[in-house]
Design a protein around this motif. Structure first.
Motif, PDB file in Angstrom:
ATOM      1  N   PHE A   1      36.687  63.762  30.319  1.00  0.00           N
ATOM      2  CA  PHE A   1      37.238  62.590  29.633  1.00  0.00           C
ATOM      3  C   PHE A   1      38.638  62.274  30.138  1.00  0.00           C
ATOM      4  O   PHE A   1      38.974  61.119  30.428  1.00  0.00           O
ATOM      5  CB  PHE A   1      37.246  62.855  28.125  1.00  0.00           C
ATOM      6  N   ILE A   2      39.471  63.290  30.282  1.00  0.00           N
ATOM      7  CA  ILE A   2      40.845  63.081  30.727  1.00  0.00           C
ATOM      8  C   ILE A   2      40.899  62.860  32.240  1.00  0.00           C
ATOM      9  O   ILE A   2      41.487  61.886  32.723  1.00  0.00           O
ATOM     10  CB  ILE A   2      41.733  64.266  30.315  1.00  0.00           C
ATOM     11  N   ASP A   3      40.274  63.737  32.995  1.00  0.00           N
ATOM     12  CA  ASP A   3      40.408  63.651  34.456  1.00  0.00           C
ATOM     13  C   ASP A   3      39.810  62.370  35.017  1.00  0.00           C
ATOM     14  O   ASP A   3      40.362  61.767  35.943  1.00  0.00           O
ATOM     15  CB  ASP A   3      39.748  64.865  35.103  1.00  0.00           C
ATOM     16  N   GLU A   4      38.679  61.926  34.488  1.00  0.00           N
ATOM     17  CA  GLU A   4      38.039  60.731  35.035  1.00  0.00           C
ATOM     18  C   GLU A   4      38.825  59.458  34.746  1.00  0.00           C
ATOM     19  O   GLU A   4      38.791  58.508  35.526  1.00  0.00           O
ATOM     20  CB  GLU A   4      36.614  60.600  34.487  1.00  0.00           C
ATOM     21  N   LEU A   5      39.532  59.438  33.618  1.00  0.00           N
ATOM     22  CA  LEU A   5      40.307  58.246  33.262  1.00  0.00           C
ATOM     23  C   LEU A   5      41.734  58.313  33.796  1.00  0.00           C
ATOM     24  O   LEU A   5      42.350  57.282  34.075  1.00  0.00           O
ATOM     25  CB  LEU A   5      40.329  58.062  31.741  1.00  0.00           C
ATOM     26  N   GLU A   6      42.256  59.516  33.931  1.00  0.00           N
ATOM     27  CA  GLU A   6      43.659  59.677  34.332  1.00  0.00           C
ATOM     28  C   GLU A   6      43.831  59.535  35.841  1.00  0.00           C
ATOM     29  O   GLU A   6      44.834  58.972  36.299  1.00  0.00           O
ATOM     30  CB  GLU A   6      44.142  61.054  33.872  1.00  0.00           C
ATOM     31  N   MET A   7      42.890  60.027  36.592  1.00  0.00           N
ATOM     32  CA  MET A   7      43.008  60.060  38.049  1.00  0.00           C
ATOM     33  C   MET A   7      42.137  58.969  38.663  1.00  0.00           C
ATOM     34  O   MET A   7      40.967  59.197  38.973  1.00  0.00           O
ATOM     35  CB  MET A   7      42.613  61.431  38.572  1.00  0.00           C
ATOM     36  N   GLN A   8      42.678  57.777  38.809  1.00  0.00           N
ATOM     37  CA  GLN A   8      41.913  56.646  39.325  1.00  0.00           C
ATOM     38  C   GLN A   8      42.681  55.936  40.437  1.00  0.00           C
ATOM     39  O   GLN A   8      42.988  54.762  40.370  1.00  0.00           O
ATOM     40  CB  GLN A   8      41.583  55.663  38.202  1.00  0.00           C
ATOM     41  N   GLY A   9      43.014  56.670  41.473  1.00  0.00           N
ATOM     42  CA  GLY A   9      43.721  56.071  42.592  1.00  0.00           C
ATOM     43  C   GLY A   9      45.218  56.017  42.362  1.00  0.00           C
ATOM     44  O   GLY A   9      45.748  56.439  41.335  1.00  0.00           O
TER      45      GLY A   9
ATOM     46  N   ARG B   1      50.515  66.811  44.350  1.00  0.00           N
ATOM     47  CA  ARG B   1      50.524  68.210  43.942  1.00  0.00           C
ATOM     48  C   ARG B   1      50.872  68.415  42.471  1.00  0.00           C
ATOM     49  O   ARG B   1      50.381  69.357  41.843  1.00  0.00           O
ATOM     50  CB  ARG B   1      51.506  69.002  44.812  1.00  0.00           C
ATOM     51  N   ASN B   2      51.722  67.544  41.913  1.00  0.00           N
ATOM     52  CA  ASN B   2      52.267  67.826  40.581  1.00  0.00           C
ATOM     53  C   ASN B   2      51.746  66.928  39.457  1.00  0.00           C
ATOM     54  O   ASN B   2      52.062  67.145  38.288  1.00  0.00           O
ATOM     55  CB  ASN B   2      53.801  67.702  40.607  1.00  0.00           C
ATOM     56  N   LEU B   3      50.983  65.897  39.797  1.00  0.00           N
ATOM     57  CA  LEU B   3      50.707  64.858  38.805  1.00  0.00           C
ATOM     58  C   LEU B   3      49.916  65.366  37.603  1.00  0.00           C
ATOM     59  O   LEU B   3      50.200  64.979  36.465  1.00  0.00           O
ATOM     60  CB  LEU B   3      49.965  63.693  39.462  1.00  0.00           C
ATOM     61  N   THR B   4      48.928  66.220  37.829  1.00  0.00           N
ATOM     62  CA  THR B   4      48.106  66.686  36.706  1.00  0.00           C
ATOM     63  C   THR B   4      48.968  67.346  35.643  1.00  0.00           C
ATOM     64  O   THR B   4      48.852  67.052  34.446  1.00  0.00           O
ATOM     65  CB  THR B   4      47.025  67.668  37.192  1.00  0.00           C
ATOM     66  N   GLU B   5      49.860  68.221  36.059  1.00  0.00           N
ATOM     67  CA  GLU B   5      50.724  68.893  35.082  1.00  0.00           C
ATOM     68  C   GLU B   5      51.755  67.932  34.504  1.00  0.00           C
ATOM     69  O   GLU B   5      52.069  67.981  33.311  1.00  0.00           O
ATOM     70  CB  GLU B   5      51.426  70.081  35.754  1.00  0.00           C
ATOM     71  N   THR B   6      52.283  67.039  35.334  1.00  0.00           N
ATOM     72  CA  THR B   6      53.283  66.088  34.857  1.00  0.00           C
ATOM     73  C   THR B   6      52.699  65.162  33.785  1.00  0.00           C
ATOM     74  O   THR B   6      53.358  64.847  32.793  1.00  0.00           O
ATOM     75  CB  THR B   6      53.829  65.249  36.023  1.00  0.00           C
ATOM     76  N   MET B   7      51.464  64.722  33.989  1.00  0.00           N
ATOM     77  CA  MET B   7      50.817  63.825  33.032  1.00  0.00           C
ATOM     78  C   MET B   7      50.483  64.523  31.713  1.00  0.00           C
ATOM     79  O   MET B   7      50.300  63.869  30.695  1.00  0.00           O
ATOM     80  CB  MET B   7      49.531  63.266  33.645  1.00  0.00           C
ATOM     81  N   ARG B   8      50.399  65.850  31.740  1.00  0.00           N
ATOM     82  CA  ARG B   8      50.051  66.596  30.530  1.00  0.00           C
ATOM     83  C   ARG B   8      51.167  66.546  29.486  1.00  0.00           C
ATOM     84  O   ARG B   8      50.891  66.509  28.274  1.00  0.00           O
ATOM     85  CB  ARG B   8      49.723  68.045  30.884  1.00  0.00           C
TER      86      ARG B   8
END
Length: 402
Positions: A261-269, A51-58
């Motif tokens: 660019f960010i989502d495809e490289l950041e979210m890989q399992g 739930r939180n990873l996208t914002e946490t990684m930002r």
């Protein structure tokens, strides 16, 4: 300075650690923050990763982008620079006859990367020999530009070289590549936290660097930077939840609301993002400890040590001082069995330092970080003097003394 800082690191006290350049070293406060992130992940992994990873990684992207002279939309967190450069190398549309222009100072893992890409695409690597010793910017740049042809599609350069610890003056070469429509791909593994970086001003199409070396973040923290105009060329090596079949044009949104660019490289399992999330703590540590002053002290110590060894060996340096990496310097030594010398330095003196042969030159590559000291440099000089018989006046050789 060094004694106080040494207590802030986890380096074993029985080792004289002069090899920060290989993997870095993480200060205790930064390592503690790293463990806090790992604990938070384990306490509620679904909330953390689901739930939180996208914002946490930002947040690390924002902090690092500010430090490196770019914006958060142009940078993405990865585990190491080799991964970042592999992503780029395997994304570019290369065809038989295309050329990748590079130098004879590159990191061996990336030499293999380009060899692999050439085997798959039919492109070829063209290696230019940088004139040595490196004394002027024009000496380097003129050599690079002279190697460009109408078949050159990629310019691949290290910013700071791994084997020779040279700070290449890459700015004009990048600008010339842009004018000719050549993609510039820069290996910045040793650069973040080592020298001041202004990525947007530098203008390279692609730049990948490590945060775990001279920035002193935990192992597994690095980044890939890409200009907005070329981000659409990048494909992930792993297709996972971040991938989308939507447009990759500038302004497009990815699967999680960032750019593709960010989502495809950041979210890989599933992976442990704690090293990347600790990058802001590493930046805070540097600011809190006046790291510019620490670096200036380390730079002076590195140059002094190299000069002292050069006086004993009689061998010239590989470059003028301005082209040596500030805290890492490759010191030529007389012809010897470098593998044996490395082992003897560690077994007899507990000195951890790279010793190797690059082309026809035997090298000891010294790294000086805030936890190192003048007495450690003295020990290194004394150990090399002993093991290479530099006092004997005869041809230097490895000592047989036990």
């Amino acid at each position: 300075m060094s004694e106080n800082l040494a207590r802030q690191f986890l380096i074993r006290e029985d080792v004289v650690f002069l090899n920060h350049g290989s993997f870095g070293a993480c200060p205790r406060p930064v390592f503690a923050k790293y463990q806090e992130w790992q604990l938070e992940l384990e306490r509620q992994p679904v909330e953390f990763l689901g739930r939180n990873l996208t914002e946490t990684m930002r947040q690390p992207r924002i902090a690092l982008a500010t430090e490196l002279g770019t914006t958060q939309d142009n940078i993405v967190g990865l585990t190491n620079a080799t991964l970042g450069l592999n992503i780029v190398a395997q994304s570019l549309d290369l065809k038989p006859g295309d050329q990748i222009l590079t130098t004879d100072h590159e990191y061996s893992a990336l030499e293999k990367t380009w060899a692999y890409v050439c085997r798959k695409t039919g492109a070829e690597v063209v290696v230019v020999k940088v004139p040595m010793p490196l004394m002027t910017e024009a000496q380097f740049t003129d050599t690079i530009i002279a190697g460009m042809t109408d078949r050159t599609r990629v310019l691949f350069l290290s910013h700071i070289t791994s084997p020779t610890a040279l700070l290449f003056p890459i700015e004009r070469s990048i600008a010339e590549a842009r004018k000719r429509g050549i993609w510039s791909v820069i290996d910045g593994a040793h650069t973040p936290g080592h020298i001041k970086l202004e990525l947007d001003k530098l203008g390279a199409d692609f730049y990948s660097g490590n945060c775990h070396k001279w920035m002193m973040a935990p192992k597994g923290s690095a980044f890939l930077h890409a200009r907005p105009e070329v981000q659409g060329l990048i494909d992930p090596l792993v297709i996972s939840h971040g991938w989308t079949d939507k447009s990759k044009e500038p302004g497009a949104k990815g699967a999680f609301g960032n750019s593709p660019f960010i989502d495809e490289l950041e979210m890989q399992g599933t992976r442990d993002p704690a090293p990347w999330l600790t990058v802001p703590a590493a930046l805070d540590y540097r600011r809190d400890n006046d790291w510019e002053a620490v670096q200036a002290h380390c730079h002076a110590l590195a140059l002094d040590t190299a000069q002292r060894l050069g006086e004993r060996t009689g061998l010239p340096p590989l470059s003028a001082p301005q082209f040596s990496a500030p805290q890492m310097i490759a010191m030529p030594i007389p012809e010897c069995d470098t593998d044996k010398l490395k082992v003897d330095l560690y077994d007899r003196y507990r000195i951890e330092i790279p010793v190797f042969k690059w082309q026809d030159t035997c090298i000891v590559r010294l790294s000086v970080q805030g936890y190192n000291s003048k007495p450690q440099m003295d020990l290194l000089i004394d150990a090399l003097t002993d093991l290479l018989d530099l006092k004997s006046g005869s041809a230097p050789r490895l000592s047989s003394r036990g």
